[in-house]
Write a protein that holds these residues in place. Structure first.
Motif, PDB file in Angstrom:
ATOM      1  N   PHE A 144     -58.634 -13.682 -34.580  1.00 13.11           N
ATOM      2  CA  PHE A 144     -60.031 -13.986 -34.250  1.00 13.11           C
ATOM      3  C   PHE A 144     -60.606 -14.966 -35.263  1.00 13.11           C
ATOM      4  O   PHE A 144     -61.285 -15.931 -34.893  1.00 13.11           O
ATOM      5  N   PHE A 145     -60.345 -14.727 -36.547  1.00 16.19           N
ATOM      6  CA  PHE A 145     -60.842 -15.636 -37.585  1.00 16.19           C
ATOM      7  C   PHE A 145     -60.253 -17.035 -37.404  1.00 16.19           C
ATOM      8  O   PHE A 145     -60.964 -18.038 -37.483  1.00 16.19           O
ATOM      9  N   VAL A 146     -58.939 -17.104 -37.186  1.00 12.94           N
ATOM     10  CA  VAL A 146     -58.255 -18.390 -37.027  1.00 12.94           C
ATOM     11  C   VAL A 146     -58.812 -19.159 -35.834  1.00 12.94           C
ATOM     12  O   VAL A 146     -59.154 -20.346 -35.934  1.00 12.94           O
ATOM     13  N   VAL A 147     -58.907 -18.488 -34.696  1.00 16.03           N
ATOM     14  CA  VAL A 147     -59.374 -19.156 -33.475  1.00 16.03           C
ATOM     15  C   VAL A 147     -60.834 -19.562 -33.603  1.00 16.03           C
ATOM     16  O   VAL A 147     -61.218 -20.670 -33.212  1.00 16.03           O
ATOM     17  N   THR A 148     -61.663 -18.694 -34.167  1.00 12.14           N
ATOM     18  CA  THR A 148     -63.083 -19.016 -34.322  1.00 12.14           C
ATOM     19  C   THR A 148     -63.274 -20.285 -35.150  1.00 12.14           C
ATOM     20  O   THR A 148     -63.984 -21.214 -34.749  1.00 12.14           O
ATOM     21  N   LEU A 149     -62.621 -20.328 -36.303  1.00 12.94           N
ATOM     22  CA  LEU A 149     -62.793 -21.488 -37.180  1.00 12.94           C
ATOM     23  C   LEU A 149     -62.156 -22.738 -36.584  1.00 12.94           C
ATOM     24  O   LEU A 149     -62.699 -23.841 -36.708  1.00 12.94           O
ATOM     25  N   HIS A 150     -61.026 -22.579 -35.906  1.00 12.13           N
ATOM     26  CA  HIS A 150     -60.395 -23.749 -35.286  1.00 12.13           C
ATOM     27  C   HIS A 150     -61.258 -24.293 -34.156  1.00 12.13           C
ATOM     28  O   HIS A 150     -61.412 -25.517 -34.009  1.00 12.13           O
TER      29      HIS A 150
END
Length: 198
Positions: A144-150
């Motif tokens: 979730f963190f990776v996708v949100t920031l990307h």
């Protein structure tokens, strides 16, 4: 003559999505097989039942284990294919539209919300820690963190400032993940006194 700038491929994001997708899919597959085993052998303990605290059976047989009328792991069998495909496509050089990234993020937002609810149910209602469920939690949270920031870096919100902040925050994903895991571990200890079980 101006130089043509080729957008860099998000290799780290792509590799993580494939890795998380494979791990998540395997956890869902393992839980699905455990559920089939329970249906074929009623009353028999699952292979992931290690103690009263650490087990799969209670979770799988509970109402929380089939929220939509069928075993939750079946959701994972279908859903975890998406990050694997997207990750592979990114490695191949694919570029996605903003609406695609928005929908992809929404999928992970739903997954995180569902996982948070399942964590709460496990700790405060069922009083168990399901091994394969915890594997799922461990990949959904950082994903979730990776996708949100990307997604923010990709300009879903059309703001240069937002893109810059998201780009800077990306290196902090491991720390954000550790903090999230620590919160879950603390809640588990407070609610279930996990350390006393070992």
């Amino acid at each position: 003559m101006s130089e043509i700038v080729t957008p860099r491929r998000p290799i780290v994001v792509a590799v993580w999505l494939i890795f998380a997708g494979v791990i998540g899919w395997w956890a869902a597959f393992s839980l699905t097989m455990e559920r089939f085993h329970q249906l074929q052998n009623p009353g028999e303990a699952a292979s992931c039942d290690f103690s009263v605290l650490v087990q799969c059976s209670t979770n799988l047989q509970s109402a929380q284990g089939a929220v939509f009328g069928f075993p939750n792991p079946i959701i994972g069998l279908g859903a975890w294919i998406a990050p694997i495909v997207v990750g592979a496509a990114l490695l191949a050089g694919a570029r996605f539209a903003r609406w695609f990234w928005a929908l992809f993020w929404f999928g992970f937002a739903f997954a995180l919300t569902f996982v948070i609810w399942l964590i709460a149910q496990s700790l405060f209602v069922l009083s168990t820690l399901c091994p394969w469920c915890m594997v799922t939690w461990s990949v959904v949270i950082p994903s979730f963190f990776v996708v949100t920031l990307h997604v923010l870096r990709e300009g879903v919100i059309p703001s240069v400032r937002v893109r810059e902040v998201a780009d800077r925050l990306f290196v902090w994903v491991p720390l954000m993940t550790i903090v999230a895991f620590a919160v879950v571990a603390m809640l588990a200890q407070v609610r279930l006194n996990v350390l006393a079980q070992f």
